[in-house]
Motif scaffolding. Structure first.
Motif, mmCIF file in Angstrom:
data_model
loop_
_atom_site.group_PDB
_atom_site.id
_atom_site.type_symbol
_atom_site.label_atom_id
_atom_site.label_comp_id
_atom_site.label_asym_id
_atom_site.label_seq_id
_atom_site.Cartn_x
_atom_site.Cartn_y
_atom_site.Cartn_z
ATOM 1 N N VAL A 74 0.856 -1.197 0.000
ATOM 2 C CA VAL A 74 0.000 0.000 0.000
ATOM 3 C C VAL A 74 0.884 1.237 0.000
ATOM 4 C CG1 VAL A 74 -1.739 1.286 1.312
ATOM 5 C CG2 VAL A 74 -1.821 -1.208 1.254
ATOM 6 N N HIS A 75 0.522 2.226 -0.801
ATOM 7 C CA HIS A 75 1.258 3.484 -0.836
ATOM 8 C C HIS A 75 0.282 4.652 -0.803
ATOM 9 C CE1 HIS A 75 5.035 1.470 -1.746
ATOM 10 N NE2 HIS A 75 4.520 0.890 -2.796
ATOM 11 N N CYS A 110 5.280 9.225 0.781
ATOM 12 C CA CYS A 110 4.322 8.149 1.014
ATOM 13 C C CYS A 110 4.166 8.030 2.529
ATOM 14 C CB CYS A 110 4.834 6.847 0.406
ATOM 15 S SG CYS A 110 3.886 5.404 0.934
ATOM 16 N N VAL A 112 2.970 5.711 4.217
ATOM 17 C CA VAL A 112 3.249 4.348 4.703
ATOM 18 C C VAL A 112 4.754 4.115 4.778
ATOM 19 C CG1 VAL A 112 2.710 1.893 4.380
ATOM 20 C CG2 VAL A 112 1.101 3.634 3.545
ATOM 21 N N HIS A 113 5.470 4.637 3.787
ATOM 22 C CA HIS A 113 6.924 4.483 3.724
ATOM 23 C C HIS A 113 7.499 5.880 3.552
ATOM 24 C CE1 HIS A 113 4.813 1.149 1.614
ATOM 25 N NE2 HIS A 113 5.472 0.421 2.503
ATOM 26 N N MET A 116 9.906 7.260 0.870
ATOM 27 C CA MET A 116 9.509 7.434 -0.541
ATOM 28 C C MET A 116 9.139 8.894 -0.771
ATOM 29 S SD MET A 116 7.127 4.068 -1.120
ATOM 30 C CE MET A 116 6.579 4.611 -2.733
HETATM 31 CU CU LIG Z 1 4.679 3.553 0.165
#
Ligand SMILES: [Cu+2]
Length: 123
Positions: A74-75, A110, A112-113, A116
């Motif tokens: 997921v992003h 991002c 989630v990350h 990124m």
């Molecule tokens: Cu991501």
């Protein structure tokens, strides 16, 4: 008689070519309409291998930007300054958002990350 037949068949040939030409044209306009509707692929961010591509996207003010998640994770696309936010984009899904109307450089990440990163340039 021979000549008449020839004329007839060449007329048929011309019709055939015209029909073929029309068919080829409609095939050619088919995909290009879709592409021009999104003002080409330049208004698309593709996420693959935890990377935003292109890393810097140039768009017109207020343009619709499509984000395609080609990863199995997921992003999201979240502007550092909160100007836009796609929310979670699940694997294989696409989401759209509007670019800011004010020209400038907008960095995003991002959620989630957070490693990124990407940039949208509105001009
Ligand atoms: Cu991501």
């Amino acid at each position: 008689m021979m000549k008449r037949n020839l004329v007839k068949s060449s007329a048929f040939l011309v019709t055939g070519i015209l029909l073929l030409g029309t068919a080829a044209l409609s095939v050619a306009t088919g995909p290009s309409v879709g592409a021009s509707g999104t003002t080409s692929t330049s208004n698309t961010i593709i996420i693959s291998n935890f990377i935003f591509k292109p890393m810097t996207l140039k768009v017109a003010p207020g343009a619709t930007i499509k984000v395609e998640n080609k990863d199995s994770a997921v992003h999201s696309v979240d502007a550092n300054g909160g100007q836009f936010n796609t929310g979670n984009i699940f694997p294989g899904k696409t989401k759209s958002f509007k670019a800011p109307k004010k020209p400038g450089k907008y960095h995003y990440f991002c959620a989630v990350h957070t490693f990124m990163l990407g940039t949208i340039v509105v001009k």
